[in-house]
Design a protein around this motif. Structure first.
Motif, PDB file in Angstrom:
ATOM      1  N   ASN A  50       0.831  -1.207   0.000  1.00 32.58           N
ATOM      2  CA  ASN A  50       0.000   0.000   0.000  1.00 32.58           C
ATOM      3  C   ASN A  50       0.860   1.249   0.000  1.00 32.58           C
ATOM      4  N   ARG A  53       2.535   1.971  -3.197  1.00 30.76           N
ATOM      5  CA  ARG A  53       1.619   2.558  -4.173  1.00 30.76           C
ATOM      6  C   ARG A  53       1.120   3.923  -3.724  1.00 30.76           C
ATOM      7  N   ARG A  55      -0.150   4.808  -0.973  1.00 37.35           N
ATOM      8  CA  ARG A  55      -1.347   4.796  -0.142  1.00 37.35           C
ATOM      9  C   ARG A  55      -0.908   4.760   1.328  1.00 37.35           C
ATOM     10  N   LEU A  56      -1.893   4.935   2.187  1.00 37.07           N
ATOM     11  CA  LEU A  56      -1.608   4.850   3.614  1.00 37.07           C
ATOM     12  C   LEU A  56      -1.571   3.384   4.031  1.00 37.07           C
ATOM     13  N   GLU A  58      -2.623  -0.099   5.684  1.00 38.03           N
ATOM     14  CA  GLU A  58      -3.980  -0.650   5.729  1.00 38.03           C
ATOM     15  C   GLU A  58      -4.618  -0.463   7.092  1.00 38.03           C
ATOM     16  N   THR A 158      -3.914  13.367   8.406  1.00 40.87           N
ATOM     17  CA  THR A 158      -2.528  12.991   8.134  1.00 40.87           C
ATOM     18  C   THR A 158      -1.591  14.119   8.542  1.00 40.87           C
TER      19      THR A 158
ATOM     20  N   ASP B  38     -14.340   6.557  -3.923  1.00 43.80           N
ATOM     21  CA  ASP B  38     -13.002   6.810  -3.394  1.00 43.80           C
ATOM     22  C   ASP B  38     -12.334   7.856  -4.272  1.00 43.80           C
ATOM     23  N   VAL B  40      -8.779  10.541  -4.675  1.00 41.59           N
ATOM     24  CA  VAL B  40      -7.413  10.809  -4.232  1.00 41.59           C
ATOM     25  C   VAL B  40      -7.260  12.301  -3.969  1.00 41.59           C
ATOM     26  N   ASP B  48      -0.263  11.636  -1.662  1.00 41.62           N
ATOM     27  CA  ASP B  48      -1.627  11.208  -1.928  1.00 41.62           C
ATOM     28  C   ASP B  48      -2.299  10.609  -0.696  1.00 41.62           C
ATOM     29  N   VAL B  49      -3.573  10.865  -0.594  1.00 41.81           N
ATOM     30  CA  VAL B  49      -4.408  10.215   0.421  1.00 41.81           C
ATOM     31  C   VAL B  49      -5.692   9.779  -0.277  1.00 41.81           C
ATOM     32  N   LEU B  50      -5.981   8.505  -0.174  1.00 38.57           N
ATOM     33  CA  LEU B  50      -7.223   7.990  -0.743  1.00 38.57           C
ATOM     34  C   LEU B  50      -8.322   8.149   0.301  1.00 38.57           C
ATOM     35  N   LYS B  52     -12.533   8.343   1.388  1.00 40.32           N
ATOM     36  CA  LYS B  52     -13.879   7.883   1.065  1.00 40.32           C
ATOM     37  C   LYS B  52     -14.802   9.094   1.018  1.00 40.32           C
TER      38      LYS B  52
END
Lengths: 173, 100
Positions: A50, A53, A55-56, A58, A158, B38, B40, B48-50, B52
């Motif tokens: 994750n 890629r 992403r944060l 999981e 974040t 979702d 970004v 980046d932060v995905l 919801k």
């Protein structure tokens, strides 16, 4: 160089004595603020898909160590090692429906990350713990804490510590 | 000022069970259109932060002033907390940002 820097810092932040969860209990807090939950994951881009890629992690709250550009690498061939500036983003993320609690906890996490990194950077820290595959994190030249960010449409908060390390490849040829 | 035609169109739109779902907030109820995707975003570190993105669109005024950040409601039987409210366009619609 990127891999070693990420893993050295991630392993340190996971350390049972000097890591973030270990130091969280002694990070000073305002009266009435409960201790933030232990970080569920402290991972990096070389060992977590994750994070690789962008992403944060999981499981949150968590820390993701992400490499940024390596700059000022010495191109000279007359020196026996190669030095440069390695930048790492140490991201912290938490999911809290109450945004202010997310800000509060993230602030304590970031301060604790700084505390942990200062122990890593200390001269008393054994050089062996700052070296991996002949890559040596010689000194931390800059630490920055970026403004906390809250997703307006989600419960995620974040923040990040941006660390710049003077790094030396001791086996560059 | 909204015309009677527009008002009646919205009434018909939100009454359509193919588009809208039941919304319950305490003793109040209405119908709304729920979107979930979702997306970004970039945080202040430039990373980046995905996130919801859950948005419930309702007719403005069909729920009381208790509809504000921190309120809880159910959408089609699922519980959410209100994170933000934004009136849209001519003010006849309100987007309700939801989190779990």
């Amino acid at each position: 160089m990127i891999l070693e820097g990420c893993r050295l810092i991630t392993d340190w932040l996971n350390d049972g004595t000097n890591g973030v969860n270990a130091l969280l209990t002694t990070t000073p807090r305002d009266g009435g603020d409960s201790q933030p939950a232990n970080l569920a994951s402290i991972v990096d881009a070389t060992r977590d898909g994750n994070v690789a890629r962008l992403r944060l992690p999981e499981t949150l709250p968590g820390i993701a160590v992400v490499p940024l550009p390596v700059e000022q690498l010495q191109p000279h061939v007359v020196v026996i090692d190669c030095e440069g500036e390695l930048q790492l983003a140490i991201r912290v993320a938490i999911s809290k429906t109450a945004t202010e609690q997310g800000f509060r906890d993230s602030s304590y996490y970031l301060r604790t990350i700084i505390r942990s990194l200062r122990r890593f950077n200390a001269a008393t820290n054994a050089p062996s713990s700052r070296q991996r595959n002949n890559i040596y994190l010689e000194a931390c030249s800059e630490l920055r804490m970026v403004q906390l960010w809250e997703a307006t449409e989600d419960s995620i908060v974040t923040g990040a510590v941006l660390a710049t390390y003077h790094v030396r490849d001791m086996l560059p040829t | 000022m909204a015309s009677a035609y527009l008002t009646s169109d919205l009434d018909a739109f939100f009454a359509d069970p193919f588009f809208s779902v039941p919304v319950v907030m305490g003793a109040e109820s209405t119908r709304g259109v729920f979107d979930f995707e979702d997306v970004v975003r970039q945080d202040t570190a430039g990373l980046d932060v995905l996130v919801k993105h859950r948005v419930l669109t309702i007719r403005t005024g069909t729920l009381s002033a208790a509809l504000k950040a921190g309120a809880t409601l159910t959408v089609d039987g699922v519980g959410f907390t209100v994170h933000d409210t934004n009136r849209q366009d001519d003010g006849l619609l309100t987007d309700v940002v939801l989190v779990t």
